[in-house]
Design an enzyme around this catalytic site. Structure first.
Site, short mmCIF file in Angstrom:
data_model
loop_
_atom_site.label_atom_id
_atom_site.label_comp_id
_atom_site.label_asym_id
_atom_site.label_seq_id
_atom_site.Cartn_x
_atom_site.Cartn_y
_atom_site.Cartn_z
N LYS A 1 36.33 -9.13 3.16
CA LYS A 1 36.10 -9.10 4.60
C LYS A 1 37.40 -9.44 5.31
CE LYS A 1 32.74 -11.36 7.75
NZ LYS A 1 31.59 -12.31 7.73
N SER B 1 27.58 -10.65 9.60
CA SER B 1 28.81 -10.06 10.09
C SER B 1 29.59 -9.34 9.00
CB SER B 1 29.69 -11.14 10.72
OG SER B 1 30.04 -12.15 9.76
N SER C 1 25.51 -14.24 7.31
CA SER C 1 26.35 -13.05 7.20
C SER C 1 26.55 -12.56 5.78
CB SER C 1 27.72 -13.33 7.83
OG SER C 1 27.58 -13.62 9.21
#
Length: 576
Positions: free
Chosen positions: A51, A125, A149
């Site tokens: 990420k 996320s 997330s």
């Protein structure tokens, strides 16, 4: 199929001369050449993504905000750890800006589509990380998890999401969202791979203020484990999700679990503090210097959420911490009644258009069963559960106190393989289950069975429900005789040891039974049967069923059949 679309924010691409960026909204940085792993570690041959709030030396870290971007001189601790174990890094993935959101639409790099239907959200996320795992572009990916997330995108894309105990993996080199509760999370298409990555990623890091060493539970939950089910469940009108969760409860029962209804209100009340109290100030504090200087560069509704943190005082934050501790104390009582908590990973699934039309309320709905977990210091794993009638994935999350990461992985793997699902969005069956790295082998005792406990026979369930596993089908040494006992229900044989020149080889099965359940099994054995020592054909000895000689008066000697299975087959019509 991987969805490719041109982004609407070319200004957000990495600067010229840096790593290239792909036009798929799942990726932010995808260089022509990734970073190879070093050495021949346990992750050799596996490809991963991270990420884009996790540092990779020489690659921009954007947190999905071009104005915030910087190029770090060193890898995040977890990236260095995984490269050192042999994994190769492919690129950096899209996210809800500053890891603030659970839906995957809050990024100027584009909304990341669901791997099964591009009209639906991927979850966030860690949206890009989940997408590239589900679509087979990498073997695993790192996300982060503050409020869900690392779990919601897993549940919405038919993959596994491990949210470790807080501090188990170093977060040094990770852009914080709410630093005291942030976790680095792991996505993979199977629990086995995810658990292997977790074992490789764990490391003591004195430079991370929230890293810690935990006493880890290493025994799996055996038959009769108790799983909590919330007393009040909300699916926001989604009947398909509600039916899928009911099926999940039944499947966990089939794995030997006992459902226990628990009071969910303390968990709900703790979750509400995440955004509706001074706790939100920690999100503002995480990026305060940048946000105060560049507030207009932040997308909505992330901007409003971060700005909300300014309004609270230090005293307000202290009050919120006291409230959280109070809810945690109330919630702690449930662990006296259960071993693990079962919840839907996400209670429903929204389209991208729906989410963009109502971004705050619908995002909150997605976090109904995730927001409390880090706040209360729990560990969790999201695993695929089913595909709904509309073709969208449904996932469940198993939650337990900090330090229970390994038994969660063990149960998660058993559950995932019981579903019969394929890997992610691929037409590929799940690999065979593997030993979970942190699970200590439970002591076992070997038991030989000759009659109604054989595989497929009426009493075999007394073995399997105690977690016993079949080791071998073999025979006794040639000094036993087998008798059909009269009047037993279900019909049972009696095995008697005799002189070597008077006996036969008798077919049997050898089972490994967890020692913890052996006593309850022996207690079920009725007279005149009992447990003694049997000699096998290879000369080894095991515990097994024997019969008292006095009980064999009038019993039929069936030794010439060579075993109970052949004898019972001879009783079928048409058999001789």
């Amino acid at each position: 199929m991987v969805h490719i679309a041109t982004t609407a924010a070319e200004s957000c691409l990495p600067p010229a001369g840096g790593p290239s960026s792909r036009t798929s909204p799942a990726w932010i940085t995808l260089p022509a050449q990734g970073l190879p792993g070093s050495g021949s570690g346990v992750l050799q041959g596996l490809r991963f993504a991270v990420k884009d709030n996790i540092d990779v030396a020489g690659w921009p870290t954007t947190a999905a905000c071009a104005a915030f971007a910087y190029t770090p001189p060193a890898h995040a601790a977890v990236v260095q750890q995984l490269l050192g174990h042999g994994a190769s890094l492919v690129g950096k993935t899209n996210l809800d800006q500053f890891a603030c959101g659970l839906n995957g639409t809050r990024s100027p790099y584009g909304a990341v589509p669901n791997a099964f239907d591009p009209a639906y959200v991927s979850g966030g996320s860690s949206s890009g990380s989940a997408h590239v795992v589900a679509t087979g572009q990498v073997d695993f990916a790192l996300g982060t998890d503050t409020a869900g997330s690392g779990r919601v995108p897993a549940g919405l894309n038919n993959i596994v999401g491990i949210k470790p105990s807080r501090g188990l993996i170093s977060a040094r080199g990770v852009v914080p969202a709410a630093q005291s509760v942030d976790c680095v999370s792991i996505f993979a298409r199977s629990v086995g791979v995810a658990a292997q990555v977790l074992a490789a990623a764990m490391a003591r890091d004195p430079l991370d203020p929230f890293n810690r060493t935990l006493p880890m539970q290493r025994q799996p939950w055996g038959p009769g484990f108790r799983f909590g089910v919330p007393d009040v469940l909300a699916f926001f009108g989604d009947a398909q999700a509600e039916a899928a969760f009911a099926d999940a409860v039944a499947r966990l029962q089939a794995l030997g679990g006992v459902p226990v209804r628990i009071d969910f209100s303390p968990l709900q009340q703790a979750a509400a503090l995440l955004y509706d109290s001074a706790l939100v100030a920690e999100r503002y504090a995480a990026v305060r210097p940048f946000f105060d200087a560049h507030e207009a560069e932040v997308v909505e509704p992330v901007r409003s959420i971060l700005a909300q943190g300014r309004q609270y005082s230090a005293a307000d934050w202290c009050d919120a911490q006291v409230q959280l501790r109070a809810h945690g104390q109330q919630a702690a009582a449930m662990w006296q009644a259960i071993d693990v908590l079962l919840v839907p990973t996400a209670p429903t699934h929204y389209t991208i258009a729906q989410m963009q039309a109502d971004p705050v309320a619908l995002n909150r709905n997605l976090g109904a069963y995730t927001n409390f977990v880090n706040l209360l210091d729990y560990a969790a794993i999201s695993v695929p559960s089913s595909l709904r009638p509309d073709g969208l994935p449904f996932g469940i999350t198993l939650i337990a106190p900090a330090g229970c990461d390994w038994p969660l992985a063990d149960l998660g793997q058993r559950y995932h393989h019981a579903t019969g699902l394929l890997q992610g969005a691929l037409d590929t069956p799940l690999p065979a289950p593997v030993a979970i790295p942190g699970i200590a082998p439970a002591p076992t005792v070997r038991v030989a069975v000759v009659g109604a406990h054989l595989s497929g026979m009426p009493l075999n369930g007394q073995l399997t429900e105690r977690g016993a596993t079949l080791v071998a089908s073999t025979e006794t040494a040639p000094h036993y005789r087998l008798y059909a006992l009269p009047g037993t229900v279900p019909p049972k044989p009696g095995l008697l040891r005799v002189a070597a020149n008077l006996g036969e080889r008798i077919a049997l099965e050898v089972w490994d039974m967890p020692l913890a359940h052996y006593g309850s099994f022996v207690a079920l054995i009725p007279s005149p049967l009992g447990i003694g020592t049997l000699t096998l054909a290879d000369g080894s000895a095991v515990q097994g069923f024997l019969c008292e000689p006095a009980a064999l008066d009038g019993a039929q000697d069936i030794s010439h059949f060579g075993g109970w299975r052949r004898y019972t087959a001879s009783l079928q019509p048409g058999q001789t």
